[in-house]
Design a protein around this motif. Structure first.
Motif, PDB file in Angstrom:
ATOM      1  N   ALA A  18      -4.508  -7.339  -1.231  1.00 13.98           N
ATOM      2  CA  ALA A  18      -5.422  -6.555  -0.399  1.00 13.98           C
ATOM      3  C   ALA A  18      -5.007  -5.092  -0.323  1.00 13.98           C
ATOM      4  O   ALA A  18      -5.718  -4.268   0.258  1.00 13.98           O
ATOM      5  N   ALA A  19      -3.856  -4.752  -0.916  1.00 17.43           N
ATOM      6  CA  ALA A  19      -3.304  -3.406  -0.783  1.00 17.43           C
ATOM      7  C   ALA A  19      -4.059  -2.390  -1.628  1.00 17.43           C
ATOM      8  O   ALA A  19      -4.662  -2.715  -2.652  1.00 17.43           O
ATOM      9  N   THR A  20      -3.999  -1.145  -1.174  1.00 12.35           N
ATOM     10  CA  THR A  20      -4.602  -0.034  -1.903  1.00 12.35           C
ATOM     11  C   THR A  20      -3.806   1.227  -1.617  1.00 12.35           C
ATOM     12  O   THR A  20      -3.320   1.427  -0.498  1.00 12.35           O
ATOM     13  N   GLY A  21      -3.665   2.067  -2.613  1.00  9.81           N
ATOM     14  CA  GLY A  21      -2.861   3.268  -2.474  1.00  9.81           C
ATOM     15  C   GLY A  21      -3.432   4.309  -1.542  1.00  9.81           C
ATOM     16  O   GLY A  21      -2.719   5.220  -1.123  1.00  9.81           O
ATOM     17  N   ASP A  22      -4.719   4.202  -1.203  1.00  8.52           N
ATOM     18  CA  ASP A  22      -5.330   5.183  -0.304  1.00  8.52           C
ATOM     19  C   ASP A  22      -5.572   4.611   1.098  1.00  8.52           C
ATOM     20  O   ASP A  22      -6.348   5.160   1.869  1.00  8.52           O
ATOM     21  N   LEU A  23      -4.877   3.515   1.430  1.00 10.54           N
ATOM     22  CA  LEU A  23      -5.095   2.852   2.718  1.00 10.54           C
ATOM     23  C   LEU A  23      -4.843   3.788   3.893  1.00 10.54           C
ATOM     24  O   LEU A  23      -5.515   3.703   4.925  1.00 10.54           O
ATOM     25  N   PHE A  24      -3.887   4.698   3.761  1.00  8.23           N
ATOM     26  CA  PHE A  24      -3.466   5.532   4.891  1.00  8.23           C
ATOM     27  C   PHE A  24      -4.087   6.926   4.873  1.00  8.23           C
ATOM     28  O   PHE A  24      -3.822   7.725   5.773  1.00  8.23           O
ATOM     29  N   GLU A  25      -4.891   7.197   3.875  1.00  7.41           N
ATOM     30  CA  GLU A  25      -5.400   8.554   3.707  1.00  7.41           C
ATOM     31  C   GLU A  25      -6.212   9.011   4.922  1.00  7.41           C
ATOM     32  O   GLU A  25      -7.171   8.366   5.334  1.00  7.41           O
ATOM     33  N   GLY A  26      -5.784  10.135   5.514  1.00  2.00           N
ATOM     34  CA  GLY A  26      -6.481  10.698   6.660  1.00  2.00           C
ATOM     35  C   GLY A  26      -6.228   9.998   7.972  1.00  2.00           C
ATOM     36  O   GLY A  26      -6.772  10.397   9.007  1.00  2.00           O
ATOM     37  N   ARG A  27      -5.392   8.957   7.967  1.00  3.23           N
ATOM     38  CA  ARG A  27      -5.145   8.169   9.169  1.00  3.23           C
ATOM     39  C   ARG A  27      -3.874   8.645   9.886  1.00  3.23           C
ATOM     40  O   ARG A  27      -2.948   9.133   9.246  1.00  3.23           O
ATOM     41  N   PRO A  28      -3.800   8.501  11.213  1.00  3.86           N
ATOM     42  CA  PRO A  28      -2.558   8.863  11.911  1.00  3.86           C
ATOM     43  C   PRO A  28      -1.410   7.950  11.489  1.00  3.86           C
ATOM     44  O   PRO A  28      -1.604   6.756  11.283  1.00  3.86           O
ATOM     45  N   TRP A  29      -0.237   8.548  11.371  1.00  5.24           N
ATOM     46  CA  TRP A  29       0.981   7.781  11.092  1.00  5.24           C
ATOM     47  C   TRP A  29       2.000   8.204  12.147  1.00  5.24           C
ATOM     48  O   TRP A  29       2.525   9.314  12.109  1.00  5.24           O
ATOM     49  N   VAL A  30       2.281   7.320  13.093  1.00  4.97           N
ATOM     50  CA  VAL A  30       3.149   7.652  14.220  1.00  4.97           C
ATOM     51  C   VAL A  30       4.608   7.579  13.804  1.00  4.97           C
ATOM     52  O   VAL A  30       5.033   6.622  13.156  1.00  4.97           O
ATOM     53  N   GLY A  84      11.712   4.884  13.644  1.00  3.39           N
ATOM     54  CA  GLY A  84      10.582   3.969  13.743  1.00  3.39           C
ATOM     55  C   GLY A  84       9.292   4.669  13.366  1.00  3.39           C
ATOM     56  O   GLY A  84       9.146   5.882  13.556  1.00  3.39           O
ATOM     57  N   SER A  85       8.352   3.914  12.823  1.00  3.32           N
ATOM     58  CA  SER A  85       7.057   4.507  12.464  1.00  3.32           C
ATOM     59  C   SER A  85       5.977   3.428  12.497  1.00  3.32           C
ATOM     60  O   SER A  85       6.271   2.228  12.491  1.00  3.32           O
ATOM     61  N   HIS A  86       4.734   3.889  12.557  1.00  2.67           N
ATOM     62  CA  HIS A  86       3.600   2.966  12.556  1.00  2.67           C
ATOM     63  C   HIS A  86       2.383   3.649  11.960  1.00  2.67           C
ATOM     64  O   HIS A  86       1.783   4.520  12.598  1.00  2.67           O
ATOM     65  N   PRO A  87       1.997   3.287  10.729  1.00  2.00           N
ATOM     66  CA  PRO A  87       0.755   3.817  10.170  1.00  2.00           C
ATOM     67  C   PRO A  87      -0.444   3.131  10.828  1.00  2.00           C
ATOM     68  O   PRO A  87      -0.550   1.904  10.829  1.00  2.00           O
ATOM     69  N   MET A  88      -1.344   3.933  11.397  1.00  2.00           N
ATOM     70  CA  MET A  88      -2.491   3.384  12.122  1.00  2.00           C
ATOM     71  C   MET A  88      -3.630   3.086  11.151  1.00  2.00           C
ATOM     72  O   MET A  88      -4.684   3.732  11.158  1.00  2.00           O
ATOM     73  N   SER A  89      -3.399   2.113  10.316  1.00  2.38           N
ATOM     74  CA  SER A  89      -4.400   1.736   9.326  1.00  2.38           C
ATOM     75  C   SER A  89      -4.146   0.291   8.920  1.00  2.38           C
ATOM     76  O   SER A  89      -3.021  -0.203   9.016  1.00  2.38           O
ATOM     77  N   GLY A  90      -5.179  -0.373   8.464  1.00  2.00           N
ATOM     78  CA  GLY A  90      -5.026  -1.760   8.045  1.00  2.00           C
ATOM     79  C   GLY A  90      -6.359  -2.325   7.599  1.00  2.00           C
ATOM     80  O   GLY A  90      -7.366  -1.623   7.504  1.00  2.00           O
ATOM     81  N   ARG A  91      -6.355  -3.617   7.306  1.00  2.00           N
ATOM     82  CA  ARG A  91      -7.559  -4.327   6.898  1.00  2.00           C
ATOM     83  C   ARG A  91      -7.516  -5.716   7.508  1.00  2.00           C
ATOM     84  O   ARG A  91      -6.478  -6.162   7.999  1.00  2.00           O
ATOM     85  N   GLU A  92      -8.659  -6.395   7.464  1.00  2.00           N
ATOM     86  CA  GLU A  92      -8.684  -7.762   7.963  1.00  2.00           C
ATOM     87  C   GLU A  92      -7.936  -8.704   7.024  1.00  2.00           C
ATOM     88  O   GLU A  92      -7.460  -9.756   7.440  1.00  2.00           O
ATOM     89  N   ARG A  98     -15.853  -7.929  13.934  1.00  2.00           N
ATOM     90  CA  ARG A  98     -15.274  -7.707  12.596  1.00  2.00           C
ATOM     91  C   ARG A  98     -13.774  -7.939  12.582  1.00  2.00           C
ATOM     92  O   ARG A  98     -13.250  -8.649  11.716  1.00  2.00           O
ATOM     93  N   ILE A  99     -13.042  -7.362  13.531  1.00  2.00           N
ATOM     94  CA  ILE A  99     -11.578  -7.464  13.481  1.00  2.00           C
ATOM     95  C   ILE A  99     -11.072  -8.845  13.867  1.00  2.00           C
ATOM     96  O   ILE A  99      -9.900  -9.161  13.653  1.00  2.00           O
ATOM     97  N   SER A 131       0.834  -1.207   0.000  1.00  2.00           N
ATOM     98  CA  SER A 131       0.000   0.000   0.000  1.00  2.00           C
ATOM     99  C   SER A 131       0.866   1.253   0.000  1.00  2.00           C
ATOM    100  O   SER A 131       0.587   2.216  -0.729  1.00  2.00           O
ATOM    101  N   ALA A 132       1.932   1.270   0.804  1.00  2.00           N
ATOM    102  CA  ALA A 132       2.849   2.418   0.802  1.00  2.00           C
ATOM    103  C   ALA A 132       3.525   2.564  -0.553  1.00  2.00           C
ATOM    104  O   ALA A 132       3.678   3.680  -1.079  1.00  2.00           O
ATOM    105  N   ALA A 133       3.924   1.437  -1.147  1.00  2.00           N
ATOM    106  CA  ALA A 133       4.574   1.468  -2.457  1.00  2.00           C
ATOM    107  C   ALA A 133       3.628   2.009  -3.527  1.00  2.00           C
ATOM    108  O   ALA A 133       4.035   2.798  -4.385  1.00  2.00           O
TER     109      ALA A 133
END
Length: 361
Positions: free
Chosen positions: A123-135, A109-117, A211-212, A15-17
């Motif tokens: 399952a990847a998508t280029g907009d997975l992180f849009e609007g989400r916190p990235w630590v 170090g970093s952690h994007p606070m986004s994901g899917r089941e 769900r999760i 997704s990041a790529a």
């Protein structure tokens, strides 16, 4: 950032790529499973050919248990000017790297606070992180250039940067991610051997709670193994609440009126504390939570129904803030719950009725 190397082409890495490639960054992909890297490349996430020289940023998307070894190997090979990982825990990998005696000025170090089941590159998508916190968890040793590269990555992914201490991050994700996942799994486990007649009554509430629990157990073993202490501490507190709730429910069964009143007080306490905690969950785009009202529409389970509802709402000038769907048991029909601003309810209701939709009061 002109070039990047993504090491690990699962959901997060791919997704990041995809996000970087869409913004003109030349992305190289590698994975311990070459087929997975080829799949990510076929999706447009970059190339699985190795870079000719050091890239600007190496992004390590490996399980927490393998992050330190992967970063150390990349550093020793001089693969990049800066190194970043996206693992869901931060303190452990950092301490492992320090124990190896490496110069960590080029690492953050970093952690994007986004994901899917679902997992994997498909399952990847280029907009997975849009609007989400990235630590981001820089230290005093982190080079300014590396921090800027990390911020550029977050910007390209259209996420929201949040700077935290590594151990504070691990305590936070134990609360908002790791502990809830285990609780969800424990609730879902009650369904495994439940009678079919009971399972058929599942509604949106049980779907929301469980769900999760559909996530890959192997991935979660890696995550929880890297952050067991904070999660265990939180579950100890949850266990105490469960004990009190069970005690209160047993009291409600008593023939003694005083015990029943005591039981009702105990149940009310846990429900009210739940209300108080729930209102602190951020709303859309991380903003303060807002109260929306529901316009419920009955629909047939046929292609194009949702598109028609959204189109009709758009023509009425109403923005749909959120949507939920409840499927009727044993019928090809359902109930669409449209969340809108309170002032939009009469406008949307009138518009949908005029267009032939059946609304449920």
């Amino acid at each position: 950032m002109r070039t990047a190397l993504v090491i690990g082409t699962g959901l997060i890495g791919t997704s990041a790529a995809l996000a970087l490639a869409a913004r003109g960054v030349v992305v190289h992909l590698t994975d311990h499973d070459p087929e997975q890297a080829r799949t990510a490349a076929a999706l447009g996430a970059g190339t699985d050919e190795p870079p000719a020289g050091p890239v600007d940023l190496a992004i390590v998307a490996a399980p927490p248990a393998h992050v330190a070894a992967t970063i150390a190997d990349a550093m020793r090979r001089g693969l990049a000017r800066g190194y970043l990982d996206v693992a869901s825990v931060k303190g452990g990998p950092r301490r492992e790297l320090e124990a190896l005696g490496l110069d960590l000025s080029s690492y953050i170090g970093s952690h994007p606070m986004s994901g899917r089941e679902k997992s994997g590159p498909l399952a990847a998508t280029g907009d997975l992180f849009e609007g989400r916190p990235w630590v981001l968890t820089p230290t005093r040793d982190t080079d300014t250039e590396v921090l800027n590269l990390a911020l550029e990555l977050v910007s390209h992914c259209r996420a929201v940067p949040v700077v935290m201490d590594a151990d504070a991050h691990d305590r936070a994700v134990a609360l908002v991610s790791h502990m809830p996942h285990l609780v969800s799994s424990m609730v879902a486990a009650r369904l495994e051997h439940a009678e079919e007649a009971a399972v058929r009554l599942c509604g949106q509430g049980i779907r929301d709670v469980t769900r999760i629990a559909a996530s890959d157990p192997r991935m979660w073993i890696d995550i929880l193994s890297a952050n067991p202490g904070p999660v265990a501490d939180l579950l100890t507190d949850v266990s105490a609440d469960l004990d009190e709730t069970v005690r209160a429910l047993r009291a409600l069964q008593s023939s003694d009126e005083a015990k029943r009143r005591d039981g009702a007080t105990g149940i009310e306490d846990v429900l009210r504390r739940g209300n108080a905690g729930q209102v602190r969950v951020p709303g859309k785009h991380g903003s303060a939570p807002r109260v929306y009202e529901v316009v419920a529409v009955l629909i047939d389970d046929q292609p194009g129904q949702l598109a028609r509802i959204f189109a009709d709402a758009g023509q009425a000038g109403v923005n749909i803030e959120d949507v939920r769907i409840e499927h009727a048991t044993g019928q090809q029909a359902g109930l669409v719950q449209l969340m809108v601003e309170p002032k939009a309810v009469p406008v949307l209701s009138a518009a949908l009725r005029d267009r032939g939709w059946a609304l449920r009061q």
